[in-house]
Design an enzyme around this catalytic site. Structure first.
Site, PDB file in Angstrom:
ATOM      1  N   ALA A  47     -12.933 -61.255  14.888  1.00 56.20           N
ATOM      2  CA  ALA A  47     -11.998 -61.796  15.883  1.00 56.20           C
ATOM      3  C   ALA A  47     -11.672 -63.263  15.630  1.00 56.20           C
ATOM      4  O   ALA A  47     -10.656 -63.771  16.094  1.00 56.20           O
ATOM      5  CB  ALA A  47     -12.601 -61.635  17.271  1.00 56.20           C
ATOM      6  N   LYS A 119      -7.588 -42.957  31.464  1.00 54.57           N
ATOM      7  CA  LYS A 119      -6.418 -42.140  31.095  1.00 54.57           C
ATOM      8  C   LYS A 119      -5.530 -41.818  32.293  1.00 54.57           C
ATOM      9  O   LYS A 119      -4.307 -41.837  32.203  1.00 54.57           O
ATOM     10  CB  LYS A 119      -6.886 -40.854  30.410  1.00 54.57           C
ATOM     11  CG  LYS A 119      -7.932 -40.061  31.187  1.00 54.57           C
ATOM     12  CD  LYS A 119      -9.253 -39.957  30.454  1.00 54.57           C
ATOM     13  CE  LYS A 119     -10.349 -39.438  31.368  1.00 54.57           C
ATOM     14  NZ  LYS A 119     -11.489 -38.909  30.732  1.00 54.57           N
ATOM     15  N   VAL A 146      -7.742 -42.156  25.244  1.00 53.87           N
ATOM     16  CA  VAL A 146      -7.443 -40.875  24.591  1.00 53.87           C
ATOM     17  C   VAL A 146      -8.431 -40.619  23.455  1.00 53.87           C
ATOM     18  O   VAL A 146      -8.562 -41.439  22.542  1.00 53.87           O
ATOM     19  CB  VAL A 146      -5.999 -40.851  24.026  1.00 53.87           C
ATOM     20  CG1 VAL A 146      -5.698 -39.490  23.405  1.00 53.87           C
ATOM     21  CG2 VAL A 146      -4.984 -41.177  25.106  1.00 53.87           C
ATOM     22  N   ASP A 215      -7.006 -33.412  32.628  1.00 52.48           N
ATOM     23  CA  ASP A 215      -7.473 -34.487  31.743  1.00 52.48           C
ATOM     24  C   ASP A 215      -6.687 -34.468  30.422  1.00 52.48           C
ATOM     25  O   ASP A 215      -6.251 -35.516  29.930  1.00 52.48           O
ATOM     26  CB  ASP A 215      -8.979 -34.296  31.483  1.00 52.48           C
ATOM     27  CG  ASP A 215      -9.562 -35.388  30.617  1.00 52.48           C
ATOM     28  OD1 ASP A 215      -9.659 -36.531  31.079  1.00 52.48           O
ATOM     29  OD2 ASP A 215      -9.922 -35.097  29.458  1.00 52.48           O
ATOM     30  N   LYS A 219      -3.994 -37.376  28.862  1.00 52.85           N
ATOM     31  CA  LYS A 219      -4.070 -37.921  27.495  1.00 52.85           C
ATOM     32  C   LYS A 219      -2.810 -37.584  26.708  1.00 52.85           C
ATOM     33  O   LYS A 219      -2.304 -38.400  25.932  1.00 52.85           O
ATOM     34  CB  LYS A 219      -5.328 -37.378  26.805  1.00 52.85           C
ATOM     35  CG  LYS A 219      -6.628 -37.891  27.447  1.00 52.85           C
ATOM     36  CD  LYS A 219      -7.835 -37.065  27.025  1.00 52.85           C
ATOM     37  CE  LYS A 219      -9.136 -37.587  27.618  1.00 52.85           C
ATOM     38  NZ  LYS A 219     -10.260 -36.667  27.467  1.00 52.85           N
TER      39      LYS A 219
HETATM   40  N1  HSE Z   1     -14.258 -35.318  30.444  1.00 53.47           N
HETATM   41  C1  HSE Z   1     -13.727 -35.852  29.238  1.00 53.47           C
HETATM   42  C2  HSE Z   1     -13.997 -34.851  28.119  1.00 53.47           C
HETATM   43  C3  HSE Z   1     -14.350 -37.188  28.923  1.00 53.47           C
HETATM   44  O1  HSE Z   1     -14.753 -33.893  28.344  1.00 53.47           O
HETATM   45  O2  HSE Z   1     -13.446 -35.000  27.055  1.00 53.47           O
HETATM   46  C4  HSE Z   1     -13.602 -37.991  27.912  1.00 53.47           C
HETATM   47  O3  HSE Z   1     -12.307 -38.318  28.323  1.00 53.47           O
END
Ligand code: HSE
Length: 450
Positions: A47, A119, A146, A215, A219
């Site tokens: 950095a 996310k 992601v 989820d 993403k």
């Molecule tokens: N619950 C998510 C998974 C965690 O199982 O991939 C990571 O985003």
């Protein structure tokens, strides 16, 4: 002692240390503290200055942690960090999209750069957050949102920036992939495998986010925006979970040379963009079909580079911290650069995001695996194939199995060529209405990913 080619010794930087405040000291927060401390010297060499966590906030200060908090001021009040003029970067690791949004907007208003692994926050509120960040000239970085430790955002946003991205497909939920892998390898049923994923700590606080595709939808929203230069549009993502996948479908798919994976797919077509999350049959010879357990992988097809595959841990303390810390380093590197000339949040310049339509699901084009239970007598199969033909659906393979135990109807499994989802919806409704077909048609989409 390592010698340095330049005179700088690595610890005596011309610039003062960058101060970081971490909101949330759970799995990812603890991992971030550990990685930043453990690799401090290497990180400073990368950095160009020291990066130190001065403060952290946690809801329950008495909880046991996976990290040492020595030298860090702890508080239960995140606003203490956000309002501290000495802190340059806020790392948001509390999750959820309501309180996190409030805190992130306050941090931006206070001219702080933000790094987040959240996310849901980015998928739902990213457009607003990035606009506010641009007004203030601060960065909001979200690599960890992601696929955990896989640097997929950087790969698409920077490494592939010379390409027109044509499509991407990802296994981006470790919990769902673990469940499908256990069903295939051990013949376990769904709820049993989910219970183990929860016990292992992979699942979201609300596991329906994992198994219903929410989820993955969050993403995918993010990946599609940076791939195609479109605003974040979570509300337009088609999402189907894995709860209706049975061990029998997993086995039939296997017999036909396919694996069932829960994919997030974003594809640019001449009509618009498909954003879809659903269980998908993919040929077992594809590398991505062999990504098992909690591992994640993303396949990205660019017009110049062709297909590229990114694989790694999609969750876990250190793996996710790897992405969080890389973002912190990126922010530090960019601190002295002109805000107008930084890598744009969504890969494309904010003023040039495109309004390409996101297609409704009836306009998707894909192939299908169909399983139905039919009476075992002449003409039944002909009725089914006639319906498919009337909807211009071409069959690629068809097999009739022995009746399952205690059943009189026989399972019929078909694979189709690519067709319009609207036609398939209509055909399935007609097939289900046949008196000779019992129950629902089990439909799983199929992609060759060629
Ligand atoms: N619950 C998510 C998974 C965690 O199982 O991939 C990571 O985003």
């Amino acid at each position: 002692m390592i010698g340095f080619i330049q005179q700088n010794t690595g610890r005596e930087w011309a610039l003062k240390p960058v101060k970081v405040g971490v909101l949330g000291l759970g799995t990812v927060g603890g991992g971030t503290v550990n990685v930043l401390k453990r690799n401090a010297a290497e990180i400073a060499r990368r950095a160009g200055r020291d990066i130190i966590i001065t403060h952290a906030s946690a809801r329950d200060l008495s909880r046991e942690r996976i990290c040492s908090t020595e030298g860090i001021i702890l508080t239960a009040d995140p606003l203490i960090l956000i309002n501290d003029p000495e802190i340059d970067i806020i790392v948001e690791l509390i999750g959820g999209d309501v309180f996190a949004k409030e805190l992130v907007l306050k941090a931006i208003a206070n001219n702080k750069h933000v790094v987040t692994a959240n996310k849901a926050l980015i998928a739902l509120h990213g457009n607003e957050i990035f606009a506010k960040a641009s007004e203030k000239g601060v960065i909001v970085a979200f690599e960890a949102a992601v696929a955990g430790g896989i640097p997929i955002i950087k790969a698409i946003r920077e490494g592939l920036s010379g390409n027109q991205i044509q499509w991407l497909a990802g296994i981006i939920n470790g919990t769902g992939n673990f469940i499908l892998t256990e069903m295939r390898d051990k013949g376990r049923d769904f709820s049993d495998a989910l219970a183990e994923a929860q016990a292992l700590g992979y699942a979201e606080a609300d596991p329906s986010f994992d198994v219903e595709g929410i989820d993955v939808g969050h993403k995918l929203t993010i990946l599609a925006s940076i791939a195609f230069g479109i605003p974040l549009q979570f509300d337009k993502v088609f999402m189907e979970g894995i709860t209706r996948i049975t061990p029998i479908d997993v086995e039939y798919a296997e017999q036909l040379g396919y694996r069932i994976k829960h994919l997030g797919i974003a594809r640019k077509t001449p009509e618009g963009i498909e954003l879809r999350v659903h269980p998908t049959l993919i040929p077992d010879r594809r590398l991505i079909a062999n990504v098992d357990g909690v591992m994640n992988a993303v396949l990205v097809k660019g017009d110049a580079v062709g297909a590229t595959l990114y694989y790694g841990a999609g969750a876990g303390a250190d793996a996710t911290a790897s992405a969080v810390v890389a973002d912190v380093i990126d922010v530090v590197r960019a601190l002295t650069s002109d805000p107008e000339n930084r890598v744009p949040h969504l890969a494309f310049q904010a003023a040039f995001l495109a309004d390409i339509p996101v297609l409704s699901s009836d306009r998707f084009k894909t192939s299908y695996y169909l399983r139905l239970n039919a009476e075992d007598r002449p003409g039944v199969l002909a009725d089914v194939t006639r319906i498919l033909a009337a909807h211009q659906i071409s069959i690629e393979a068809i097999i009739q199995k022995e009746p399952l135990e205690n059943e009189t109807a026989v399972p019929i499994i078909m694979l189709t060529h690519t067709t319009l989802e609207k036609e398939m919806n209509a055909a399935i409704a007609e097939i289900e209405a046949l008196l000779t077909v019992a129950g629902k048609v089990n439909r799983i989409r199929l992609e060759t990913l060629g």
